[in-house]
Design an enzyme around this catalytic site. Sequence first.
Site, PDB file in Angstrom:
ATOM      1  N   ASP A  70       0.790   3.546   7.909  1.00  0.00           N
ATOM      2  CA  ASP A  70       0.125   3.215   6.115  1.00  0.00           C
ATOM      3  C   ASP A  70      -0.579   4.642   6.406  1.00  0.00           C
ATOM      4  O   ASP A  70      -1.459   5.321   7.128  1.00  0.00           O
ATOM      5  CB  ASP A  70      -0.447   1.970   6.664  1.00  0.00           C
ATOM      6  CG  ASP A  70      -1.110   1.730   5.267  1.00  0.00           C
ATOM      7  OD1 ASP A  70      -0.060   0.568   5.022  1.00  0.00           O
ATOM      8  OD2 ASP A  70      -1.475   2.093   4.645  1.00  0.00           O
ATOM      9  N   ILE A  71      -0.292   5.467   5.703  1.00  0.00           N
ATOM     10  CA  ILE A  71      -0.552   5.934   4.705  1.00  0.00           C
ATOM     11  C   ILE A  71      -2.860   6.061   4.269  1.00  0.00           C
ATOM     12  O   ILE A  71      -3.476   7.167   4.028  1.00  0.00           O
ATOM     13  CB  ILE A  71      -0.254   6.880   3.465  1.00  0.00           C
ATOM     14  CG1 ILE A  71      -0.789   8.585   2.973  1.00  0.00           C
ATOM     15  CG2 ILE A  71      -1.011   6.216   2.109  1.00  0.00           C
ATOM     16  CD1 ILE A  71       0.264   8.255   2.045  1.00  0.00           C
ATOM     17  N   ASN A 101       3.118  -8.997   2.934  1.00  0.00           N
ATOM     18  CA  ASN A 101       2.008  -9.804   1.518  1.00  0.00           C
ATOM     19  C   ASN A 101       3.195  -9.783   0.423  1.00  0.00           C
ATOM     20  O   ASN A 101       4.111  -8.977   0.289  1.00  0.00           O
ATOM     21  CB  ASN A 101       1.441  -8.836   0.747  1.00  0.00           C
ATOM     22  CG  ASN A 101       0.643  -7.990   1.679  1.00  0.00           C
ATOM     23  OD1 ASN A 101      -0.514  -8.979   2.250  1.00  0.00           O
ATOM     24  ND2 ASN A 101      -0.192  -6.959   2.161  1.00  0.00           N
ATOM     25  N   GLU A 145       2.058  -4.224  -3.262  1.00  0.00           N
ATOM     26  CA  GLU A 145       2.102  -3.429  -4.395  1.00  0.00           C
ATOM     27  C   GLU A 145       3.558  -2.073  -4.346  1.00  0.00           C
ATOM     28  O   GLU A 145       3.657  -1.947  -5.193  1.00  0.00           O
ATOM     29  CB  GLU A 145       0.745  -2.516  -3.691  1.00  0.00           C
ATOM     30  CG  GLU A 145       0.091  -2.949  -3.735  1.00  0.00           C
ATOM     31  CD  GLU A 145      -1.313  -2.946  -4.649  1.00  0.00           C
ATOM     32  OE1 GLU A 145      -1.082  -1.956  -5.835  1.00  0.00           O
ATOM     33  OE2 GLU A 145      -2.279  -3.468  -5.474  1.00  0.00           O
ATOM     34  N   VAL A 146       3.880  -2.366  -3.546  1.00  0.00           N
ATOM     35  CA  VAL A 146       5.697  -1.558  -2.600  1.00  0.00           C
ATOM     36  C   VAL A 146       6.752  -3.319  -3.135  1.00  0.00           C
ATOM     37  O   VAL A 146       6.900  -3.452  -2.129  1.00  0.00           O
ATOM     38  CB  VAL A 146       5.462  -0.741  -1.769  1.00  0.00           C
ATOM     39  CG1 VAL A 146       6.903   0.091  -1.989  1.00  0.00           C
ATOM     40  CG2 VAL A 146       3.917   0.075  -2.250  1.00  0.00           C
ATOM     41  N   HIS A 182       7.764  -4.807   3.222  1.00  0.00           N
ATOM     42  CA  HIS A 182       7.442  -4.380   4.773  1.00  0.00           C
ATOM     43  C   HIS A 182       6.606  -5.168   5.330  1.00  0.00           C
ATOM     44  O   HIS A 182       6.174  -6.151   4.682  1.00  0.00           O
ATOM     45  CB  HIS A 182       6.186  -3.284   4.088  1.00  0.00           C
ATOM     46  CG  HIS A 182       5.619  -3.356   2.797  1.00  0.00           C
ATOM     47  ND1 HIS A 182       6.125  -2.973   1.832  1.00  0.00           N
ATOM     48  CD2 HIS A 182       3.827  -3.483   2.795  1.00  0.00           C
ATOM     49  CE1 HIS A 182       5.369  -3.888   0.677  1.00  0.00           C
ATOM     50  NE2 HIS A 182       4.176  -3.588   1.660  1.00  0.00           N
ATOM     51  N   HIS A 191       3.261  -5.208   7.588  1.00  0.00           N
ATOM     52  CA  HIS A 191       1.876  -4.296   8.440  1.00  0.00           C
ATOM     53  C   HIS A 191       1.878  -4.980   9.269  1.00  0.00           C
ATOM     54  O   HIS A 191       2.035  -6.211  10.193  1.00  0.00           O
ATOM     55  CB  HIS A 191       0.689  -4.532   7.453  1.00  0.00           C
ATOM     56  CG  HIS A 191       0.561  -4.573   6.319  1.00  0.00           C
ATOM     57  ND1 HIS A 191       0.232  -2.991   5.594  1.00  0.00           N
ATOM     58  CD2 HIS A 191       1.305  -5.102   4.904  1.00  0.00           C
ATOM     59  CE1 HIS A 191       0.377  -3.353   4.679  1.00  0.00           C
ATOM     60  NE2 HIS A 191       1.220  -4.293   3.659  1.00  0.00           N
TER      61      HIS A 191
END
Length: 125
Positions: free
Chosen positions: A39-40, A97, A105-106, A110, A112
């Site tokens: 993750d960024i 999420n 958000e994306v 995904h 996590h």
Amino acid sequence: MPIDATQAYDDTNIFARILRGEIPARRVYEDDHALAFHDIHPQAPVHILVIPKGPYVSWDDFSARAPAAEIAGFVRAVGHVAREQGLVAPGYRLLANTGGHGGQEVPHLHVHLFGGRGLGPMLAR
Ligand code: 5GP
């Protein structure tokens, strides 16, 4: 802004671009069904995102539409990355999420993968 988990897949999303190699990511694992990268903005000592290679907006979309082989491949990839990162003995947390209340958000599914320290309560109190 959180996404609408019922929206159609948009292949200009940031993770689709990472999958196509159009933008860089610190990749840790890849196979036929999944890609994993850091993750960024890490929120734990280990914070990795695992994504399916197929075009799925969310956990809802994936669980409803993905063929069984893709679901199995993705689940196995998540487990493989956690093992490879040495997270099984100390323990880790998975989070997907989904949509507005989930804070997604994306708009590409995904999971996590968090680890590297005690992660505290499951939700903020
Ligand atoms: P969500 O809130 O959708 O569950 O999580 C999206 C995650 O993607 C966030 O933790 C965010 O830091 C991460 N992220 C957003 N853009 C990028 C990016 O360009 N590269 C990487 N590696 N992570 C990103």
